[in-house]
Design a protein around this motif. Sequence first.
Motif, PDB file in Angstrom:
ATOM      1  N   ASP A   1       7.273  -2.177  -3.514  1.00  0.00           N
ATOM      2  CA  ASP A   1       6.475  -0.947  -3.578  1.00  0.00           C
ATOM      3  C   ASP A   1       5.279  -1.263  -4.468  1.00  0.00           C
ATOM      4  O   ASP A   1       5.435  -1.956  -5.487  1.00  0.00           O
ATOM      5  CB  ASP A   1       7.241   0.195  -4.266  1.00  0.00           C
ATOM      6  N   ILE A   2       4.127  -0.735  -4.092  1.00  0.00           N
ATOM      7  CA  ILE A   2       2.923  -0.942  -4.903  1.00  0.00           C
ATOM      8  C   ILE A   2       2.262   0.412  -5.132  1.00  0.00           C
ATOM      9  O   ILE A   2       2.128   1.207  -4.194  1.00  0.00           O
ATOM     10  CB  ILE A   2       1.901  -1.849  -4.163  1.00  0.00           C
ATOM     11  N   ILE A   3       1.880   0.666  -6.374  1.00  0.00           N
ATOM     12  CA  ILE A   3       1.091   1.865  -6.666  1.00  0.00           C
ATOM     13  C   ILE A   3      -0.326   1.397  -6.999  1.00  0.00           C
ATOM     14  O   ILE A   3      -0.515   0.530  -7.862  1.00  0.00           O
ATOM     15  CB  ILE A   3       1.644   2.633  -7.880  1.00  0.00           C
TER      16      ILE A   3
ATOM     17  N   TYR B   1       5.875  -0.876   0.705  1.00  0.00           N
ATOM     18  CA  TYR B   1       5.477   0.534   0.746  1.00  0.00           C
ATOM     19  C   TYR B   1       4.371   0.688  -0.280  1.00  0.00           C
ATOM     20  O   TYR B   1       4.552   0.309  -1.442  1.00  0.00           O
ATOM     21  CB  TYR B   1       6.658   1.444   0.408  1.00  0.00           C
ATOM     22  N   MET B   2       3.240   1.221   0.148  1.00  0.00           N
ATOM     23  CA  MET B   2       2.067   1.213  -0.723  1.00  0.00           C
ATOM     24  C   MET B   2       1.536   2.624  -0.927  1.00  0.00           C
ATOM     25  O   MET B   2       1.399   3.365   0.051  1.00  0.00           O
ATOM     26  CB  MET B   2       1.002   0.309  -0.072  1.00  0.00           C
TER      27      MET B   2
ATOM     28  N   LEU C   1      -6.348   0.941  -1.912  1.00  0.00           N
ATOM     29  CA  LEU C   1      -5.143   1.048  -1.081  1.00  0.00           C
ATOM     30  C   LEU C   1      -5.385   0.362   0.265  1.00  0.00           C
ATOM     31  O   LEU C   1      -4.529  -0.365   0.764  1.00  0.00           O
ATOM     32  CB  LEU C   1      -4.750   2.519  -0.875  1.00  0.00           C
ATOM     33  N   ASN C   2      -6.587   0.588   0.834  1.00  0.00           N
ATOM     34  CA  ASN C   2      -6.885  -0.057   2.118  1.00  0.00           C
ATOM     35  C   ASN C   2      -6.849  -1.567   2.001  1.00  0.00           C
ATOM     36  O   ASN C   2      -6.337  -2.256   2.890  1.00  0.00           O
ATOM     37  CB  ASN C   2      -8.242   0.406   2.660  1.00  0.00           C
TER      38      ASN C   2
END
Length: 440
Positions: free
Chosen positions: A304-306, A333-334, A362-363
Amino acid sequence: MQNKVYIETYGCQMNVADSEVAAAILTDNGFTICKDITEADIIFLNTCSIRENAEKRIWGRFKSIRYLKKKKPDLLTGLIGCMAQRLKEKILETDQFIDIIAGPDSYRHLPSLIEEASSGHKAVNVILSREETYSDILPLRLDNNSVTAFVSIMRGCNNMCTYCVVPYVRGVERSRNPDSVLGEISDLSEKGYKEVTLLGQNVNSYKWTEGNNIINFAQLLERTALENPSMRFRFSTSHPKDISDDLLRAIARHDNICKHIHLPAQSGSNRILKLMNRGYTREAYMERISAIRSIIPDCSLSSDIITGFCTENDEDHQDTLALMEWAEFDFSYMFRYSERPGTKAIRKLKDDITEDIKTKRLNEIINLQNKLSVKSKRKDIGRVFEVLSEGFSKRSEDFLFGRTSQNKVVIFPKGNLKKGDFVKIRVKNCTSATLIGEII
Ligand code: SAH
Ligand code: SF4
Ligand code: F3S
């Protein structure tokens, strides 16, 4: 008597498991679960608070349910789960269409809350417990596949990542009695289920003490695999600060423990990891991945990345991209950072990254992950995997779909197979989302 209950689930796998606990409690008390919302006397949304968007989506859904209530005035509606816990009675002030509010530790009270609401009172229970694990409740399976199931092994979280609402809505961490975990799994096995995912916010800190004997997660997982040789096992989520070599060796030792680890990195920047209170550095994270690669060579990895956490600058962002590239995550999951009320981040840090920058980063993260995901699938072409068939492919009933041990979806011609069968598949090709294989 109003007794048909419809439950709609949002959020994570733990909520899926919780809806099944709630369904079991309700049916034990004379209610029936229905699959058609228009037939329901009582509608529960099992809610999620993890990001602002998750809550917005649930509010949107609730508006359409209000419409049903206008047509059927006796209909009772309830919010249960994390968002119910977060907003408590406050929701009742802003929304008069909600009759019942129950937090994640209050599901045993659902029958009495329904009774209270039926007599015209608003019914609320949002008391968090230090002990509740619903260990004596055999969940009522709401899935349609009867092949894969979730089993919750612990509840709550003690980690206090600064951005995260979970410790506030789910309470303190507590582990479930291993005998009840194993009992639930043997029941699933008798019912024909073939795969179980053991669930907790941080399964690596699972701990059960009985006299002088302590059972940790590696031991629980190993016992589970040994006692159920005809099933296979997954688990989620592993916290990078707690994943031990003992666990990795247990995974490597057993063919029926799937070779996939979800190990959320959240960020590749030490400065940001510290602000997030994740409890590990970039280097420590990389060391754990190296350990996984050497102990379980065919293990897949996801994260997961925030992006856009407080004060994140371009250098931090580049660190995240570089870490992803180095780790070669098979999927991720980003998310854009979203401030959550009550958390340390909202109290002490400024959400100072503009939406435009969050979206741009994010893109970039998504584009990189897409590239890595394709690379990960291409690598499988020509290889043979054991796949558990889960049902018909969406595209055609001539094809089945299933997953490899590494958690990659494969589509293959049906042959004489049915769902629930294990089958050896050679991967012939792939699309951006799935592997395409043939039975060997
Ligand atoms: N216990 C798991 C995660 C549960 S929440 C773990 O620690 O890995 C699932 C994911 O949601 C988190 O891993 C994180 O990437 C994301 N998330 C949590 N809070 C968030 C927030 N405030 N904004 C954006 N993403 C968030
Ligand atoms: Fe949230 Fe951190 Fe706990 Fe995961 S480990 S649920 S991100 S506080
Ligand atoms: Fe899960 Fe959402 Fe609650 S991610 S634990 S349902 S806040």
